[in-house]
Write a protein that holds these residues in place. Structure first.
Motif, PDB file in Angstrom:
ATOM      1  N   HIS A   1      -6.056  16.715   1.970  1.00 36.77           N
ATOM      2  CA  HIS A   1      -7.204  15.900   2.362  1.00 36.77           C
ATOM      3  C   HIS A   1      -7.795  15.187   1.150  1.00 36.77           C
ATOM      4  O   HIS A   1      -8.099  13.979   1.204  1.00 36.77           O
ATOM      5  CB  HIS A   1      -8.247  16.790   3.033  1.00 36.77           C
ATOM      6  N   GLN A   2      -7.962  15.903   0.053  1.00 37.15           N
ATOM      7  CA  GLN A   2      -8.503  15.294  -1.161  1.00 37.15           C
ATOM      8  C   GLN A   2      -7.569  14.217  -1.706  1.00 37.15           C
ATOM      9  O   GLN A   2      -8.022  13.177  -2.195  1.00 37.15           O
ATOM     10  CB  GLN A   2      -8.740  16.369  -2.218  1.00 37.15           C
ATOM     11  N   TYR A   3      -6.280  14.473  -1.632  1.00 38.11           N
ATOM     12  CA  TYR A   3      -5.296  13.513  -2.139  1.00 38.11           C
ATOM     13  C   TYR A   3      -5.349  12.211  -1.342  1.00 38.11           C
ATOM     14  O   TYR A   3      -5.331  11.116  -1.929  1.00 38.11           O
ATOM     15  CB  TYR A   3      -3.899  14.135  -2.064  1.00 38.11           C
ATOM     16  N   ILE A   4      -5.415  12.316  -0.036  1.00 37.99           N
ATOM     17  CA  ILE A   4      -5.454  11.124   0.812  1.00 37.99           C
ATOM     18  C   ILE A   4      -6.701  10.302   0.506  1.00 37.99           C
ATOM     19  O   ILE A   4      -6.641   9.068   0.370  1.00 37.99           O
ATOM     20  CB  ILE A   4      -5.405  11.521   2.298  1.00 37.99           C
ATOM     21  N   ILE A   5      -7.849  10.972   0.391  1.00 40.52           N
ATOM     22  CA  ILE A   5      -9.095  10.254   0.108  1.00 40.52           C
ATOM     23  C   ILE A   5      -9.035   9.583  -1.263  1.00 40.52           C
ATOM     24  O   ILE A   5      -9.433   8.419  -1.425  1.00 40.52           O
ATOM     25  CB  ILE A   5     -10.296  11.218   0.190  1.00 40.52           C
ATOM     26  N   SER A   6      -8.533  10.306  -2.261  1.00 34.99           N
ATOM     27  CA  SER A   6      -8.463   9.761  -3.618  1.00 34.99           C
ATOM     28  C   SER A   6      -7.530   8.559  -3.693  1.00 34.99           C
ATOM     29  O   SER A   6      -7.858   7.537  -4.298  1.00 34.99           O
ATOM     30  CB  SER A   6      -7.994  10.845  -4.591  1.00 34.99           C
ATOM     31  N   ILE A   7      -6.351   8.683  -3.073  1.00 32.25           N
ATOM     32  CA  ILE A   7      -5.385   7.584  -3.099  1.00 32.25           C
ATOM     33  C   ILE A   7      -5.932   6.372  -2.356  1.00 32.25           C
ATOM     34  O   ILE A   7      -5.820   5.229  -2.826  1.00 32.25           O
ATOM     35  CB  ILE A   7      -4.046   8.030  -2.495  1.00 32.25           C
ATOM     36  N   ALA A   8      -6.543   6.598  -1.202  1.00 37.51           N
ATOM     37  CA  ALA A   8      -7.071   5.476  -0.416  1.00 37.51           C
ATOM     38  C   ALA A   8      -8.208   4.780  -1.160  1.00 37.51           C
ATOM     39  O   ALA A   8      -8.265   3.541  -1.210  1.00 37.51           O
ATOM     40  CB  ALA A   8      -7.558   5.982   0.938  1.00 37.51           C
ATOM     41  N   ARG A   9      -9.102   5.574  -1.746  1.00 34.85           N
ATOM     42  CA  ARG A   9     -10.221   4.975  -2.478  1.00 34.85           C
ATOM     43  C   ARG A   9      -9.722   4.236  -3.723  1.00 34.85           C
ATOM     44  O   ARG A   9     -10.180   3.119  -4.007  1.00 34.85           O
ATOM     45  CB  ARG A   9     -11.214   6.060  -2.875  1.00 34.85           C
ATOM     46  N   GLY A  10      -8.807   4.838  -4.460  1.00 33.69           N
ATOM     47  CA  GLY A  10      -8.283   4.190  -5.651  1.00 33.69           C
ATOM     48  C   GLY A  10      -7.542   2.908  -5.327  1.00 33.69           C
ATOM     49  O   GLY A  10      -7.693   1.888  -6.022  1.00 33.69           O
ATOM     50  N   ALA A  11      -6.726   2.941  -4.269  1.00 35.47           N
ATOM     51  CA  ALA A  11      -5.977   1.746  -3.884  1.00 35.47           C
ATOM     52  C   ALA A  11      -6.909   0.623  -3.443  1.00 35.47           C
ATOM     53  O   ALA A  11      -6.697  -0.552  -3.791  1.00 35.47           O
ATOM     54  CB  ALA A  11      -4.998   2.088  -2.765  1.00 35.47           C
ATOM     55  N   ALA A  12      -7.960   0.970  -2.692  1.00 39.57           N
ATOM     56  CA  ALA A  12      -8.910  -0.050  -2.237  1.00 39.57           C
ATOM     57  C   ALA A  12      -9.661  -0.664  -3.419  1.00 39.57           C
ATOM     58  O   ALA A  12      -9.857  -1.882  -3.479  1.00 39.57           O
ATOM     59  CB  ALA A  12      -9.888   0.564  -1.241  1.00 39.57           C
ATOM     60  N   THR A  13     -10.077   0.187  -4.367  1.00 39.47           N
ATOM     61  CA  THR A  13     -10.813  -0.312  -5.527  1.00 39.47           C
ATOM     62  C   THR A  13      -9.943  -1.216  -6.386  1.00 39.47           C
ATOM     63  O   THR A  13     -10.359  -2.303  -6.803  1.00 39.47           O
ATOM     64  CB  THR A  13     -11.328   0.859  -6.365  1.00 39.47           C
ATOM     65  N   LEU A  14      -8.715  -0.774  -6.666  1.00 38.08           N
ATOM     66  CA  LEU A  14      -7.809  -1.587  -7.485  1.00 38.08           C
ATOM     67  C   LEU A  14      -7.461  -2.903  -6.801  1.00 38.08           C
ATOM     68  O   LEU A  14      -7.338  -3.942  -7.465  1.00 38.08           O
ATOM     69  CB  LEU A  14      -6.539  -0.793  -7.789  1.00 38.08           C
ATOM     70  N   THR A  15      -7.317  -2.868  -5.487  1.00 41.43           N
ATOM     71  CA  THR A  15      -7.018  -4.101  -4.755  1.00 41.43           C
ATOM     72  C   THR A  15      -8.177  -5.086  -4.867  1.00 41.43           C
ATOM     73  O   THR A  15      -7.968  -6.297  -5.076  1.00 41.43           O
ATOM     74  CB  THR A  15      -6.732  -3.788  -3.280  1.00 41.43           C
ATOM     75  N   ALA A  16      -9.392  -4.591  -4.736  1.00 48.17           N
ATOM     76  CA  ALA A  16     -10.565  -5.462  -4.853  1.00 48.17           C
ATOM     77  C   ALA A  16     -10.685  -6.041  -6.261  1.00 48.17           C
ATOM     78  O   ALA A  16     -10.953  -7.237  -6.439  1.00 48.17           O
ATOM     79  CB  ALA A  16     -11.831  -4.685  -4.495  1.00 48.17           C
ATOM     80  N   VAL A  17     -10.463  -5.191  -7.282  1.00 50.70           N
ATOM     81  CA  VAL A  17     -10.531  -5.672  -8.674  1.00 50.70           C
ATOM     82  C   VAL A  17      -9.445  -6.712  -8.937  1.00 50.70           C
ATOM     83  O   VAL A  17      -9.695  -7.755  -9.557  1.00 50.70           O
ATOM     84  CB  VAL A  17     -10.403  -4.486  -9.653  1.00 50.70           C
ATOM     85  N   ALA A  18      -8.223  -6.424  -8.468  1.00 54.22           N
ATOM     86  CA  ALA A  18      -7.115  -7.373  -8.676  1.00 54.22           C
ATOM     87  C   ALA A  18      -7.383  -8.699  -7.979  1.00 54.22           C
ATOM     88  O   ALA A  18      -7.064  -9.772  -8.525  1.00 54.22           O
ATOM     89  CB  ALA A  18      -5.815  -6.750  -8.168  1.00 54.22           C
ATOM     90  N   ALA A  19      -7.965  -8.653  -6.790  1.00 58.52           N
ATOM     91  CA  ALA A  19      -8.259  -9.894  -6.068  1.00 58.52           C
ATOM     92  C   ALA A  19      -9.299 -10.728  -6.808  1.00 58.52           C
ATOM     93  O   ALA A  19      -9.166 -11.963  -6.917  1.00 58.52           O
ATOM     94  CB  ALA A  19      -8.753  -9.561  -4.656  1.00 58.52           C
ATOM     95  N   MET A  20     -10.337 -10.089  -7.342  1.00 57.53           N
ATOM     96  CA  MET A  20     -11.350 -10.830  -8.093  1.00 57.53           C
ATOM     97  C   MET A  20     -10.792 -11.342  -9.415  1.00 57.53           C
ATOM     98  O   MET A  20     -11.082 -12.475  -9.836  1.00 57.53           O
ATOM     99  CB  MET A  20     -12.575  -9.939  -8.319  1.00 57.53           C
ATOM    100  N   LEU A  21      -9.976 -10.532 -10.082  1.00 53.58           N
ATOM    101  CA  LEU A  21      -9.379 -10.974 -11.342  1.00 53.58           C
ATOM    102  C   LEU A  21      -8.426 -12.149 -11.132  1.00 53.58           C
ATOM    103  O   LEU A  21      -8.257 -12.987 -12.030  1.00 53.58           O
ATOM    104  CB  LEU A  21      -8.631  -9.818 -12.012  1.00 53.58           C
ATOM    105  N   HIS A  22      -7.816 -12.208  -9.978  1.00 59.38           N
ATOM    106  CA  HIS A  22      -6.922 -13.332  -9.682  1.00 59.38           C
ATOM    107  C   HIS A  22      -7.655 -14.659  -9.812  1.00 59.38           C
ATOM    108  O   HIS A  22      -7.154 -15.615 -10.433  1.00 59.38           O
ATOM    109  CB  HIS A  22      -6.343 -13.184  -8.273  1.00 59.38           C
ATOM    110  N   TYR A  23      -8.868 -14.718  -9.265  1.00 56.72           N
ATOM    111  CA  TYR A  23      -9.642 -15.963  -9.334  1.00 56.72           C
ATOM    112  C   TYR A  23     -10.278 -16.154 -10.713  1.00 56.72           C
ATOM    113  O   TYR A  23     -10.429 -17.299 -11.170  1.00 56.72           O
ATOM    114  CB  TYR A  23     -10.715 -15.958  -8.249  1.00 56.72           C
ATOM    115  N   VAL A  24     -10.625 -15.053 -11.383  1.00 54.94           N
ATOM    116  CA  VAL A  24     -11.149 -15.173 -12.744  1.00 54.94           C
ATOM    117  C   VAL A  24     -10.087 -15.760 -13.661  1.00 54.94           C
ATOM    118  O   VAL A  24     -10.362 -16.655 -14.473  1.00 54.94           O
ATOM    119  CB  VAL A  24     -11.624 -13.800 -13.270  1.00 54.94           C
ATOM    120  N   PHE A  25      -8.855 -15.286 -13.531  1.00 52.24           N
ATOM    121  CA  PHE A  25      -7.758 -15.807 -14.352  1.00 52.24           C
ATOM    122  C   PHE A  25      -7.389 -17.233 -13.935  1.00 52.24           C
ATOM    123  O   PHE A  25      -7.007 -18.051 -14.772  1.00 52.24           O
ATOM    124  CB  PHE A  25      -6.537 -14.910 -14.227  1.00 52.24           C
TER     125      PHE A  25
END
Length: 242
Positions: free
Chosen positions: A32-56
């Protein structure tokens, strides 16, 4: 190197399913902890990557600086939930990492000094160490000041300058903050391999060039972290945060 979505899925899905299966057999609480951690980390990294795409993509100095301030503020707020930690560390880490990152890029004769591509990734790398060391050091500083308040008052009564009064507390804070980092550095290169070094090698950079860049970033991270801690202590004292 180009990684398609199909190749990413071919790598991630089998390994993810195998990990989930092993955790399901061994300990379902960890599953349960692994699923939550992976899902939260993937969502956060996706959001950061999407914003960095436009910054770059836009690549404007003001936008790069705005991203650095925004990212540092969010990171400090998430990592340091208490106001007396978050505010000083935000100010200290943002200023120190930005100045050190600009200095490193200037020494490397970077043609686009405030460009998003060189400045933003380097500042984000320096920020990680600054927040980690800064939180440990500032917490130790505040706790020591509260526990040994009588010593602080005694030194002031004896006519010591503010610097002489605060020096033992600052020294103890730096010692506490750097203890784990210096201990880990003894295993550097054998047990611990810096991620930036592996990443450069993975991208095809020559080993000696990757080594020189890694050493530069590690030294910059250490200095920026100490400077961040000192600035955070200064801001904490000036604001007299509880």
């Amino acid at each position: 190197m180009t990684i398609s979505v199909a190749r990413l899925a071919a790598i991630v899905l089998p390994l993810l399913l195998a990990t989930l299966y092993l955790l399901y057999i061994l300990d379902r609480r960890l599953l349960h902890q692994y699923i939550i951690s992976i899902a939260r980390g993937a969502a956060t990294l996706t959001a950061v990557a999407a914003m960095l795409h436009y910054v770059f993509l836009i690549d404007r100095p003001l936008l790069s600086l705005a991203w650095i301030v925004l990212f540092s503020g969010v990171a400090a707020a998430v990592y340091c939930r208490r106001r007396w930690l978050g505010v000083p560390l935000f100010v200290g880490s943002t200023l120190s990492t930005l100045v050190v990152a600009i200095y490193v890029l200037d020494v490397f004769s970077c043609s686009h000094l405030f460009g998003a591509s060189p400045l933003v990734p380097l500042q984000m790398t320096l920020l990680t160490a600054s927040l980690y060391i800064g939180r440990r050091g500032l917490t130790a500083y505040v706790m020591n000041k509260r526990v040994h308040q009588s010593l602080d008052e005694y030194l002031m009564a004896m006519g010591h300058s503010p610097w002489q009064t605060l020096r033992p507390f600052i020294a103890a804070a730096i010692s506490r903050a750097l203890a784990a980092v210096l201990s880990a550095s003894l295993r550097l290169g054998v047990v611990i391999t810096p991620g930036i070094f592996v990443g450069l090698l993975f991208c095809g950079v020559a080993p000696m060039t990757a080594l020189m860049l890694t050493i530069s970033v590690l030294m910059a991270s250490l200095f920026a972290a100490i400077a961040s801690l000192l600035l955070a202590i200064y801001v904490y004292n000036r604001l007299s945060l509880p």
